[in-house]
Design a protein around this motif. Structure first.
Motif, PDB file in Angstrom:
ATOM      1  N   ARG A 141       2.821  57.801 -31.366  1.00 12.53           N
ATOM      2  CA  ARG A 141       3.381  56.542 -31.840  1.00 12.53           C
ATOM      3  C   ARG A 141       3.874  56.616 -33.284  1.00 12.53           C
ATOM      4  NH1 ARG A 141       0.297  51.350 -29.880  1.00 12.53           N
ATOM      5  NH2 ARG A 141      -1.383  51.983 -31.281  1.00 12.53           N
ATOM      6  N   ALA A 142       3.250  57.467 -34.095  1.00 14.59           N
ATOM      7  CA  ALA A 142       3.697  57.594 -35.486  1.00 14.59           C
ATOM      8  C   ALA A 142       4.785  58.657 -35.536  1.00 14.59           C
ATOM      9  CB  ALA A 142       2.532  57.982 -36.377  1.00 14.59           C
ATOM     10  N   LEU A 150       2.796  55.479 -42.297  1.00 14.22           N
ATOM     11  CA  LEU A 150       3.400  55.988 -41.066  1.00 14.22           C
ATOM     12  C   LEU A 150       4.230  54.882 -40.429  1.00 14.22           C
ATOM     13  CD1 LEU A 150       0.350  57.925 -39.612  1.00 14.22           C
ATOM     14  CD2 LEU A 150       2.348  58.854 -40.797  1.00 14.22           C
ATOM     15  N   ARG A 151       5.274  55.292 -39.749  1.00 11.70           N
ATOM     16  CA  ARG A 151       6.132  54.329 -39.057  1.00 11.70           C
ATOM     17  C   ARG A 151       6.394  54.799 -37.625  1.00 11.70           C
ATOM     18  NH1 ARG A 151       9.070  51.453 -43.168  1.00 11.70           N
ATOM     19  NH2 ARG A 151       7.469  51.019 -44.724  1.00 11.70           N
ATOM     20  N   GLY A 152       6.669  53.844 -36.763  1.00  7.22           N
ATOM     21  CA  GLY A 152       6.959  54.175 -35.366  1.00  7.22           C
ATOM     22  C   GLY A 152       8.080  53.319 -34.823  1.00  7.22           C
ATOM     23  N   ILE A 153       8.097  53.191 -33.499  1.00  5.18           N
ATOM     24  CA  ILE A 153       9.131  52.389 -32.848  1.00  5.18           C
ATOM     25  C   ILE A 153       9.061  50.960 -33.368  1.00  5.18           C
ATOM     26  CG2 ILE A 153       9.855  51.411 -30.640  1.00  5.18           C
ATOM     27  CD1 ILE A 153       8.354  53.788 -29.314  1.00  5.18           C
ATOM     28  N   PHE A 154      10.186  50.387 -33.743  1.00  6.79           N
ATOM     29  CA  PHE A 154      10.148  48.963 -34.084  1.00  6.79           C
ATOM     30  C   PHE A 154      11.168  48.161 -33.286  1.00  6.79           C
ATOM     31  CE2 PHE A 154      11.122  45.199 -36.674  1.00  6.79           C
ATOM     32  CZ  PHE A 154       9.883  44.575 -36.538  1.00  6.79           C
ATOM     33  N   GLU A 192      13.665  53.136 -37.946  1.00  5.15           N
ATOM     34  CA  GLU A 192      12.276  53.547 -38.160  1.00  5.15           C
ATOM     35  C   GLU A 192      11.887  54.755 -37.309  1.00  5.15           C
ATOM     36  OE1 GLU A 192      10.694  52.656 -40.563  1.00  5.15           O
ATOM     37  OE2 GLU A 192      10.320  50.514 -40.773  1.00  5.15           O
ATOM     38  N   THR A 232       4.586  46.953 -40.442  1.00  3.42           N
ATOM     39  CA  THR A 232       5.228  48.271 -40.407  1.00  3.42           C
ATOM     40  C   THR A 232       4.377  49.313 -39.682  1.00  3.42           C
ATOM     41  OG1 THR A 232       4.265  48.607 -42.593  1.00  3.42           O
ATOM     42  CG2 THR A 232       6.567  47.948 -42.527  1.00  3.42           C
ATOM     43  N   LEU A 233       3.169  48.956 -39.283  1.00  7.27           N
ATOM     44  CA  LEU A 233       2.285  49.931 -38.621  1.00  7.27           C
ATOM     45  C   LEU A 233       2.844  50.388 -37.274  1.00  7.27           C
ATOM     46  CD1 LEU A 233      -1.294  48.384 -39.017  1.00  7.27           C
ATOM     47  CD2 LEU A 233      -0.585  50.642 -39.832  1.00  7.27           C
ATOM     48  N   PRO A 234       2.713  51.688 -36.969  1.00  2.00           N
ATOM     49  CA  PRO A 234       3.065  52.124 -35.610  1.00  2.00           C
ATOM     50  C   PRO A 234       2.205  51.359 -34.598  1.00  2.00           C
ATOM     51  CG  PRO A 234       2.781  54.019 -37.049  1.00  2.00           C
ATOM     52  CD  PRO A 234       2.322  52.822 -37.834  1.00  2.00           C
ATOM     53  N   VAL A 263       3.170  48.202 -33.843  1.00  2.00           N
ATOM     54  CA  VAL A 263       3.761  46.867 -33.964  1.00  2.00           C
ATOM     55  C   VAL A 263       5.253  47.027 -33.684  1.00  2.00           C
ATOM     56  CG1 VAL A 263       4.204  44.891 -35.453  1.00  2.00           C
ATOM     57  CG2 VAL A 263       2.095  46.223 -35.729  1.00  2.00           C
ATOM     58  N   MET A 264       5.758  46.327 -32.705  1.00  2.00           N
ATOM     59  CA  MET A 264       7.177  46.479 -32.367  1.00  2.00           C
ATOM     60  C   MET A 264       7.785  45.136 -32.018  1.00  2.00           C
ATOM     61  SD  MET A 264       6.966  48.257 -28.613  1.00  2.00           S
ATOM     62  CE  MET A 264       5.598  49.365 -28.924  1.00  2.00           C
ATOM     63  N   SER A 265       9.095  45.126 -31.913  1.00  2.00           N
ATOM     64  CA  SER A 265       9.772  43.881 -31.574  1.00  2.00           C
ATOM     65  C   SER A 265       9.579  43.583 -30.090  1.00  2.00           C
ATOM     66  CB  SER A 265      11.257  43.989 -31.903  1.00  2.00           C
ATOM     67  OG  SER A 265      11.893  44.842 -30.985  1.00  2.00           O
ATOM     68  N   ALA A 303      11.999  45.636 -28.164  1.00  2.00           N
ATOM     69  CA  ALA A 303      11.658  47.058 -28.051  1.00  2.00           C
ATOM     70  C   ALA A 303      10.715  47.274 -26.874  1.00  2.00           C
ATOM     71  CB  ALA A 303      11.028  47.558 -29.342  1.00  2.00           C
ATOM     72  N   ASN A 339      -3.747  54.399 -39.506  1.00  2.00           N
ATOM     73  CA  ASN A 339      -2.443  55.011 -39.283  1.00  2.00           C
ATOM     74  C   ASN A 339      -1.671  54.353 -38.156  1.00  2.00           C
ATOM     75  OD1 ASN A 339      -2.728  56.889 -41.323  1.00  2.00           O
ATOM     76  ND2 ASN A 339      -3.889  58.253 -39.990  1.00  2.00           N
ATOM     77  N   GLU A 340      -2.401  53.621 -37.333  1.00  2.00           N
ATOM     78  CA  GLU A 340      -1.783  52.900 -36.225  1.00  2.00           C
ATOM     79  C   GLU A 340      -2.459  51.547 -36.120  1.00  2.00           C
ATOM     80  OE1 GLU A 340      -1.960  54.918 -32.550  1.00  2.00           O
ATOM     81  OE2 GLU A 340      -0.947  56.713 -33.267  1.00  2.00           O
ATOM     82  N   ARG A 343      11.909  47.245 -45.139  1.00  5.00           N
ATOM     83  CA  ARG A 343      11.149  48.370 -44.598  1.00  5.00           C
ATOM     84  C   ARG A 343      11.730  49.702 -45.051  1.00  5.00           C
ATOM     85  NH1 ARG A 343       8.495  46.606 -39.311  1.00  5.00           N
ATOM     86  NH2 ARG A 343       8.526  48.817 -38.828  1.00  5.00           N
TER      87      ARG A 343
END
Lengths: 96, 480, 390
Positions: free
Chosen positions: A46-47, A57-61, A69, B146-148, B150-152, B155, B250-251, B402
């Motif tokens: 995910r990251a 860290l960033r993942g799918i947004f 991202e 912004t954490l992995p 969390v998404m729209s 998405a 991290n997530e 972001r």
């Protein structure tokens, strides 16, 4: 990072042929027609990258090529959008 | 691809497809260009898997003159052989629009296993240009967004629809958007778990907005059925609840929520903690106006239509001659309006070219249908409206931009120094100068500006955007 | 004269106008700055941040630039915004064998006037900048050259001026300039009338429009400079760079054919590379062009091939206020009392803004200026009227 195989693939979804990607040096099963970001998520990754200033860290947004991202290196080319790229057999993907 | 086309359509979502259908068969050279791997845009992406063909809506859809629902659009879509004169290019990005309708286009190399080249950038001249660039989601930022994990909302849906992959085993759905219900039901259908659906909008507000639906009672019924569907499956559905923080090292690991009072302010002591695997969140939609701005099209601000929208006349021509706009970019109102406007814009272009676009008084009929569809816009956009107090209350340590990692604190500081316009605030903070060209943060920044300064949209000014509107490899500009 | 001035109006919220406003406000003058859009929304917000000494013609041009450079060190501490001033040193890249002897001559002359510049061959250059192409023939290096963030500099001047009680009106357009008995009396704006006994035209490429309001023909034309911005990247170059092309031609006129537009390159504190630039006469059009972007990218990637792996995230274009002799127009306009010029810096506005602000402030307040402004007077164009616009 959890590198587990998850059961996120929907059982009855139409899938293309089974393919193998190389993700950070490890083989990763995917299916033709899947985007790279979906294949990585299904693998439990995910990251995808590290933000430059805060080191977060960033993942799918957004999942639709807008937020930038989900940038990963694909076949040696950095900063490709995982959500807009279809996975192909043998594709080399590097995260972070 | 050629160097010039009679008509170039940017975007092959509902509006783009509808326009191409109407323009086909008149002896014109038409280019349909879309950055996605397949046609369909966001609404029809699941239904447009074949990339080589062309798509058509059953002509009966617009002949009836009735309100066009998303469901009817989906049902009337069918694959056809690509008509003569139409070229469809996918995974190509329009990067900018220069004077005289010159499009800057990035065409990637095919992504083979051997390597992905940088592709190449070329200029394409459009006799007429139809922009149908659609919409994206908007967000109310919170700590940890912004954490992995969390998404729209979109998405999460795209993952299932395009790739057949669940966003997570347990997904918490939050924000306020008609997408919430659709997503929840889709997850359940696919044997995933929905931790809860938390809608920021109170039930009372929804009831109050119902009269706006007029021609669209069907949609109210659909909404009620969706709610019923959730209840039957025993999914927790709470209204008047907002995500305050997403936590995790991290997530994503936990999500903190608060109940909202009638004005939309968090009630102290009402905090709750959830532990989902993913959080899907969104606060309605905003139009993708970057390319129209690049083309020099004037904008109008209308909160009931989703914020900054492209100004068009009755024929859907923008303030720039021979540049037309259709669909969500003239006002967020869903697929029905996009369909009608795609047709209408095409008819307008055909008339300009001296062609007979359809049956007698066809254009007038389309204009009537367009008006009907607009009724839904006010309902939809007011439903998703976040109160300005929510923007005022964003904590200083929440990231707003972001890409450039600019916090609310920095933005507050610069507004206090007097940077009170969109342009000046961007310069003073770098907010919106990053890779996404402000697609995510600019609508937020704008709402923050309005909330913190009490100015009108006229005073703060409209957003700006420079080419390339999407990132492009340097090497793609080199001529071999 | 100084004590008689009650109100000074500056037209233009770019780096020149805001610098003058700051310098005047510091001297307790009553100042209003009028900007038609936002601060730094014209050329000052659409340029690179090079503060280059090597590119200046020895003589008054270089003299002015050197005085300006000294003041940046002070501004870095004094202004209320981090202007990201950094004396990275600058390198002029020699790309053809013919440029080499010309640049040898250039270095000798620069040394003669006391400027510290050295010539490096290809090997030495590559040792200093490993990512440069091995096809280059060498470079000249000066530790004096620097860069600054032009937007922050402009905002810094403006906020500093405000702190010192200057009034700054943005989103305010000048509609006309009032005169009486051949003397400036005020400015009509979209925010109303403003009385003034002194008006300074610092409107950059738009200075000509302001001049026309009072019937003064100015030899200032907009010259478009396009810039390409990359993503923030790891440090790739340690100093700012320009190509030798247009310096070399001054020392060997036979090189004129290859002069072209040259290239410039800098990496900002944020990591973005700013790649420039074009020099085009295209009226007031601020759009980029595909051919302009291509030219910039092909010239810069020729010098630093590793750039090809980066992505372009933005392009922009600014209108540099061009004058026929490449020098700004500073000082009073004889035909209209109380009307002053401070425009026409072309691509040197950022570098020359500190000294320009100081000189203009001193001059209008009737104080002694550190450098004589006589060579920058509008008079120099009047004797050869008609050629001024090319």
């Amino acid at each position: 990072m959890n590198n587990r195989d998850t059961d996120l693939r929907i059982a009855w979804a139409n899938r293309g042929q089974k393919i193998t990607l190389q993700v950070d040096g490890n083989p990763c099963t995917a299916y033709e027609g899947e985007t790279v970001h979906a294949a990585l998520l299904a693998k439990g990754i995910r990251a995808l990258r590290i933000a430059g200033k805060t080191g977060e860290l960033r993942g799918i947004f957004c999942g639709m090529g807008i937020c930038y991202e989900c940038r990963v290196t694909i076949n040696g080319v950095p900063d490709q959008l995982a959500c807009m790229t279809l996975a192909t057999d043998g594709m080399q993907i590097e995260t972070r | 691809m050629k160097q010039a086309y009679d008509v170039v359509i940017v975007g092959s979502g509902v509006a783009g497809i509808a326009a191409a259908n109407t323009l086909a068969g008149h002896g014109l050279e038409i280019l349909v260009i879309d950055e996605n791997p397949q046609a369909g845009g966001q609404i029809l992406r699941q239904h447009c898997r074949v990339t080589d063909g062309f798509w058509e809506f059953d002509p009966r859809l617009d002949r009836s003159g009735r309100t066009v629902s998303t469901q009817r659009i989906v049902q009337s879509l069918r694959p056809v052989r690509r008509p003569k004169g139409i070229t469809c290019v996918h995974q190509a990005r329009v990067l900018g629009i220069f004077p005289d309708r010159q499009l800057l286009v990035h065409v990637p190399d095919s992504l083979g296993p051997g390597g992905s080249g940088p592709g190449h950038v070329l200029g394409i001249d459009a006799g007429y240009l139809l922009l149908a660039t659609g919409a994206r989601e908007r967000f109310l930022p919170f700590k940890g967004w912004t954490l992995p994990g969390v998404m729209s909302l979109g998405a999460a849906q795209i993952l299932m629809k395009s790739a057949g992959v669940l966003p997570a085993r347990h997904t918490l759905i939050a924000g306020t958007s008609p997408l919430q219900m659709v997503l929840a039901l889709e997850i359940l259908k696919n044997k995933g778990n929905v931790t809860a659906v938390l809608d920021e909008t109170h039930f009372a507000k929804k009831l109050g907005l119902l009269p706006l639906l007029k021609h669209h009672w069907v949609l109210a019924g659909e909404g009620a059925m969706q709610m019923l569907g959730l209840m039957i499956r025993k999914v927790r559905f709470r209204q008047g609840v907002r995500v305050m923080e997403a936590r995790g090292k991290n997530e994503l690991s936990t999500v903190v929520t608060a109940d909202l009072d009638k004005k939309g302010n968090p009630i102290s002591g009402s905090f709750q903690i959830y532990s989902p695997e993913a959080l899907a969140v969104g606060h309605g939609f905003c139009p993708n106006i970057e390319l129209p701005v690049q083309a020099g099209c004037a904008l109008d601000y209308d909160a009931d239509r989703g914020g900054w929208v492209v100004r068009v006349d009755h024929a859907l021509e923008t303030s720039v001659a021979a540049v037309y706009a259709a669909g969500e970019i003239t006002g967020i109102a869903g697929a029905g309006k996009s369909f009608v406007e795609g047709k209408l814009a095409a008819v307008s272009i055909l008339e300009k070219l001296g062609k007979t676009p359809g049956p007698d008084r066809y254009a007038q009929k389309l204009v009537r249908m367009q008006k009907q569809q607009l009724g839904y816009a006010s309902f939809l956009n007011q439903l998703c409206q976040v109160p300005s107090s929510a923007y005022e209350a964003i904590d200083d340590d929440v990231l707003i931009c972001r890409c450039e990692e600019i916090s609310m604190g920095e933005i507050r500081k610069q507004i206090a120094k007097g940077f009170g316009t969109t342009g000046s605030l961007k310069k003073a903070t770098r907010c919106g100068m990053g890779r996404c060209q402000g697609r995510i943060c600019q609508p937020v920044l704008f709402d923050i500006l309005l909330a913190l300064t009490g100015q009108t949209p006229d005073q703060t000014g409209s957003p700006s955007c420079r080419a390339p509107v999407k990132n492009v490899p340097m090497a793609a500009f080199l001529e071999s | 004269m100084g004590s008689a001035i009650s109100h000074i109006v500056i037209i233009g919220g770019g780096v020149i106008g805001t610098s003058i406003a700051w310098h005047l406000a510091k001297k307790a003058a009553r100042v209003t700055l009028i900007e038609s859009h936002d601060l730094a929304s014209g050329s000052s917000g659409a340029c690179d941040g090079l503060v280059f000494m090597q590119s200046k013609k020895p003589g008054i041009h270089l003299g002015l630039a050197m005085e300006s450079l000294k003041r940046f060190h002070f501004l870095k501490k004094e202004l209320p915004v981090d202007i990201e001033f950094s004396q990275t040193g600058g390198r002029v890249i020699i790309q053809t064998p013919a440029q080499y002897p010309a640049m040898e001559k250039f270095v000798r002359e620069q040394k003669d006037i006391g400027l510290e510049v050295c010539l490096m061959d290809a090997k030495q250059t590559l040792a200093a900048e490993p990512l440069l192409s091995s096809d280059i023939y060498g470079s000249t290096w000066s530790s004096l050259d620097a860069r600054v963030n032009p937007i922050n500099l402009t905002l810094g001047f403006a906020l500093g001026a405000k702190k010192n009680h200057a009034r700054i009106l943005t989103r305010t357009k000048v509609l006309g300039i009032h005169t009486q008995n051949n003397r400036v009396t005020g400015v009509a704006t979209t925010q109303g009338e403003i009385a003034a006994d002194l008006v300074i035209n610092a409107a950059g490429a738009g200075a000509g429009h302001i001049g026309q309001m009072v019937g003064i023909d100015l030899p200032i034309a907009p010259r478009r400079g396009q810039i390409v911005v990359t993503q923030p990247a790891r440090p790739m170059i340690s100093s700012c760079m320009i190509s030798a092309g247009y310096i070399a031609v001054k020392y060997d006129p036979s090189l004129a054919a290859e002069q072209g537009e040259g290239m410039s390159m800098e990496q900002t504190d944020n990591g973005n590379l700013l790649l420039g630039s074009t020099r085009e006469f295209a009226g007031f059009c601020r759009e980029n062009t595909l051919s302009g972007i291509r030219r910039i990218i092909s010239r810069t990637t020729e010098v630093v091939p590793a750039l090809t792996h980066l992505q372009v995230i933005r392009t922009f274009a600014g209108l540099r206020p061009y004058t026929p002799d490449g020098l700004p127009i500073l000082g009073p306009v004889p035909s209209l009392e109380g009307f002053f010029m401070a425009a026409g810096h072309e691509g040197d506005g950022i570098a020359l803004s500190p000294i320009t602000g100081e000189l203009m402030a001193d001059m209008v307040l009737g104080q002694k200026t550190a450098v004589s402004l006589a060579p920058f007077s509008l008079d120099r164009f009047i004797s050869r009227k008609g050629q001024a616009h090319e």
